[in-house]
Design a protein around this motif. Structure first.
Motif, mmCIF file in Angstrom:
data_model
loop_
_atom_site.group_PDB
_atom_site.id
_atom_site.type_symbol
_atom_site.label_atom_id
_atom_site.label_comp_id
_atom_site.label_asym_id
_atom_site.label_seq_id
_atom_site.Cartn_x
_atom_site.Cartn_y
_atom_site.Cartn_z
ATOM 1 N N LEU A 144 0.821 -1.220 0.000
ATOM 2 C CA LEU A 144 0.000 0.000 0.000
ATOM 3 C C LEU A 144 0.851 1.265 0.000
ATOM 4 O O LEU A 144 1.920 1.313 0.610
ATOM 5 C CB LEU A 144 -0.866 0.035 1.263
ATOM 6 N N ALA A 145 0.309 2.318 -0.610
ATOM 7 C CA ALA A 145 0.919 3.645 -0.494
ATOM 8 C C ALA A 145 0.638 4.173 0.917
ATOM 9 O O ALA A 145 -0.271 3.677 1.589
ATOM 10 C CB ALA A 145 0.296 4.572 -1.534
ATOM 11 N N LYS A 146 1.395 5.181 1.351
ATOM 12 C CA LYS A 146 1.131 5.798 2.661
ATOM 13 C C LYS A 146 -0.301 6.334 2.680
ATOM 14 O O LYS A 146 -0.724 6.973 1.708
ATOM 15 C CB LYS A 146 2.099 6.966 2.865
ATOM 16 N N GLY A 147 -1.031 6.064 3.733
ATOM 17 C CA GLY A 147 -2.424 6.517 3.810
ATOM 18 C C GLY A 147 -3.383 5.582 3.093
ATOM 19 O O GLY A 147 -4.595 5.786 3.124
ATOM 20 N N GLY A 148 -2.826 4.567 2.442
ATOM 21 C CA GLY A 148 -3.667 3.626 1.686
ATOM 22 C C GLY A 148 -4.390 2.655 2.610
ATOM 23 O O GLY A 148 -4.004 2.463 3.765
ATOM 24 N N ARG A 149 -5.462 2.058 2.097
ATOM 25 C CA ARG A 149 -6.291 1.174 2.930
ATOM 26 C C ARG A 149 -6.446 -0.217 2.335
ATOM 27 O O ARG A 149 -6.616 -0.357 1.120
ATOM 28 C CB ARG A 149 -7.682 1.788 3.112
ATOM 29 N N LEU A 150 -6.419 -1.188 3.229
ATOM 30 C CA LEU A 150 -6.701 -2.565 2.834
ATOM 31 C C LEU A 150 -8.069 -2.932 3.416
ATOM 32 O O LEU A 150 -8.287 -2.802 4.623
ATOM 33 C CB LEU A 150 -5.620 -3.503 3.397
ATOM 34 N N VAL A 151 -8.991 -3.346 2.558
ATOM 35 C CA VAL A 151 -10.347 -3.679 2.993
ATOM 36 C C VAL A 151 -10.601 -5.156 2.707
ATOM 37 O O VAL A 151 -10.429 -5.603 1.572
ATOM 38 C CB VAL A 151 -11.385 -2.819 2.223
ATOM 39 N N CYS A 152 -10.957 -5.901 3.741
ATOM 40 C CA CYS A 152 -11.251 -7.325 3.536
ATOM 41 C C CYS A 152 -12.679 -7.633 3.972
ATOM 42 O O CYS A 152 -13.088 -7.276 5.078
ATOM 43 C CB CYS A 152 -10.322 -8.206 4.375
ATOM 44 N N ILE A 153 -13.403 -8.303 3.096
ATOM 45 C CA ILE A 153 -14.766 -8.754 3.434
ATOM 46 C C ILE A 153 -14.721 -10.276 3.467
ATOM 47 O O ILE A 153 -14.340 -10.910 2.474
ATOM 48 C CB ILE A 153 -15.786 -8.287 2.370
ATOM 49 N N SER A 154 -15.082 -10.843 4.617
ATOM 50 C CA SER A 154 -15.041 -12.306 4.699
ATOM 51 C C SER A 154 -16.431 -12.835 5.046
ATOM 52 O O SER A 154 -17.277 -12.102 5.553
ATOM 53 C CB SER A 154 -14.003 -12.759 5.720
ATOM 54 N N PHE A 155 -16.606 -14.126 4.778
ATOM 55 C CA PHE A 155 -17.953 -14.705 4.914
ATOM 56 C C PHE A 155 -18.028 -15.880 5.884
ATOM 57 O O PHE A 155 -19.065 -16.476 6.046
ATOM 58 C CB PHE A 155 -18.493 -15.123 3.535
ATOM 59 N N HIS A 156 -16.908 -16.239 6.481
ATOM 60 C CA HIS A 156 -17.015 -17.230 7.550
ATOM 61 C C HIS A 156 -15.916 -17.010 8.573
ATOM 62 O O HIS A 156 -14.936 -16.307 8.325
ATOM 63 C CB HIS A 156 -17.077 -18.662 7.021
ATOM 64 N N SER A 157 -16.114 -17.634 9.745
ATOM 65 C CA SER A 157 -15.292 -17.289 10.903
ATOM 66 C C SER A 157 -13.806 -17.570 10.694
ATOM 67 O O SER A 157 -12.962 -16.823 11.185
ATOM 68 C CB SER A 157 -15.807 -18.028 12.134
ATOM 69 N N LEU A 158 -13.484 -18.610 9.940
ATOM 70 C CA LEU A 158 -12.066 -18.932 9.736
ATOM 71 C C LEU A 158 -11.332 -17.789 9.046
ATOM 72 O O LEU A 158 -10.255 -17.370 9.459
ATOM 73 C CB LEU A 158 -11.938 -20.148 8.819
ATOM 74 N N GLU A 159 -11.974 -17.279 7.984
ATOM 75 C CA GLU A 159 -11.363 -16.171 7.233
ATOM 76 C C GLU A 159 -11.329 -14.906 8.080
ATOM 77 O O GLU A 159 -10.319 -14.218 8.128
ATOM 78 C CB GLU A 159 -12.205 -15.868 5.984
ATOM 79 N N ASP A 160 -12.452 -14.620 8.745
ATOM 80 C CA ASP A 160 -12.513 -13.387 9.531
ATOM 81 C C ASP A 160 -11.466 -13.409 10.639
ATOM 82 O O ASP A 160 -10.841 -12.397 10.936
ATOM 83 C CB ASP A 160 -13.914 -13.175 10.111
ATOM 84 N N ARG A 161 -11.253 -14.580 11.237
ATOM 85 C CA ARG A 161 -10.247 -14.702 12.299
ATOM 86 C C ARG A 161 -8.850 -14.381 11.758
ATOM 87 O O ARG A 161 -8.078 -13.653 12.363
ATOM 88 C CB ARG A 161 -10.267 -16.127 12.859
ATOM 89 N N LYS A 162 -8.553 -14.895 10.585
ATOM 90 C CA LYS A 162 -7.236 -14.629 9.982
ATOM 91 C C LYS A 162 -7.055 -13.137 9.727
ATOM 92 O O LYS A 162 -6.012 -12.557 10.010
ATOM 93 C CB LYS A 162 -7.107 -15.365 8.640
ATOM 94 N N VAL A 163 -8.106 -12.508 9.178
ATOM 95 C CA VAL A 163 -8.021 -11.074 8.860
ATOM 96 C C VAL A 163 -7.840 -10.277 10.153
ATOM 97 O O VAL A 163 -6.954 -9.419 10.264
ATOM 98 C CB VAL A 163 -9.294 -10.604 8.107
#
Ligand SMILES: C[S@@+](CC[C@H](N)C(=O)[O-])C[C@H]1O[C@@H](n2cnc3c(N)ncnc32)[C@H](O)[C@@H]1O
Length: 286
Positions: free
Chosen positions: A207-226
């Motif tokens: 990412l560039a400075k000030g840049g954002r990473l957005v993650c949308i997950s659909f189950h608990s395993l993925e959300d936990r990792k994020v």
């Protein structure tokens, strides 16, 4: 960067909202890429796409000679197109081949995976990726059915799983009993867990400075990792509290903008029922 372009819905909104924005979209699904390319052609040179896995973001940026992105979006999981096309084998509600490959140009199908895995290995996959409590008996029944030629399609697979649940069904599962096994098989076929680990290690650094990473997950395993990855990245000094001064030198290069995940409201869930389990988390590079 739209790391999971799909049919281009998110990219379309990004491009329409900001006339200065350009988007590079990635997906492994050739069919989805074709649809997204035609849908987004109205944006001309502001939209580019490439058939690539999201764990290879850096390579994709380099090959296109792009600078550090201001935003990276990952909308994880399976697309509506993949779910709706019975011939892709993601849905257990209609008959289709036991395929489940997001990149249909190669790799092992779900049927191949069941055929070549040992019962132990299959049970581990169902337990780890599907958090399936009946992983062992389901694995055994699927292996038996595969050997005797009874595992012919998605529906026969779903029926076999339902028969393992049998009378326990209503007590043990409020969702369709095939849900967890299908999720686990899909994750294993597409190496989703390994891909996500590499993505989460690499994407924030790009990412560039000030840049954002957005993650949308659909189950608990993925959300936990994020969640764990964002927490670790946004932690500053990790020295024990009784140290007189910092020796680790970590200053916290990232800030988590969502202490709790953003979830869809009632209105969104009724307009788009598939959004009901979505959780969105945002990380910012300071
Ligand atoms: C939930 S859908 C995205 C939908 C998209 N946001 C839209 O608006 O249409 C997820 C997409 O990610 C893709 N995908 C899954 N694993 C991937 C990977 N390792 N690399 C790139 N794309 C991947 C799938 O093929 C699927 O099209």
């Amino acid at each position: 960067m739209d790391a999971t372009l799909g049919l281009g819905g998110h990219s379309e909104v990004l491009l329409a909202l900001d006339p200065e924005a350009s988007v590079l979209g990635l997906d492994v699904d050739a069919e989805a890429l074709e649809i997204a390319r035609s849908r987004l052609s109205k944006f001309g040179g502001r939209f580019t796409s490439i058939k690539e896995r999201y764990m290879n973001l850096a390579t994709a940026l380099e090959s296109l000679n792009r600078q550090a992105p201001d935003g990276i979006l990952a909308d994880l999981g399976v697309s509506s197109l993949q779910l709706d096309r019975t011939e892709r084998g993601f849905s257990f509600q209609r008959s289709g081949p036991l395929d489940m490959r997001m990149d249909a140009s190669g790799g092992e199908t779900a049927l191949g995976l069941i055929r070549h895995s040992s019962e132990d290995e299959l049970a581990r996959i169902l337990k780890e990726y599907g958090e399936e409590r009946l992983a062992r008996p389901i694995a055994r029944r699927l292996k038996d059915a595969c050997k005797s030629g009874l595992l012919t399609d998605t529906l026969s697979c779903a029926k076999i799983i339902a028969s393992v649940y049998g009378a326990r069904r209503s007590a043990m599962s409020r969702i369709d009993p095939a849900t967890r096994t299908f999720q686990a098989l899909r994750m294993a076929v597409n190496h989703e867990s390994e891909n996500l680990d590499r993505f989460l290690a690499e994407a924030p650094l790009l990412l560039a400075k000030g840049g954002r990473l957005v993650c949308i997950s659909f189950h608990s395993l993925e959300d936990r990792k994020v969640k764990e990855s964002f927490r670790a990245l946004s932690r500053g000094c990790v020295c024990p509290s009784d140290f007189p001064k910092c020796v680790c030198g970590r200053t916290g290069e990232f800030k988590m903008l969502t202490k709790k995940p953003v979830t869809p409201d009632e209105g969104e869930m009724s307009r788009n029922p598939r959004s009901r389990s979505a959780k969105m988390r945002i990380l910012e590079k300071i």
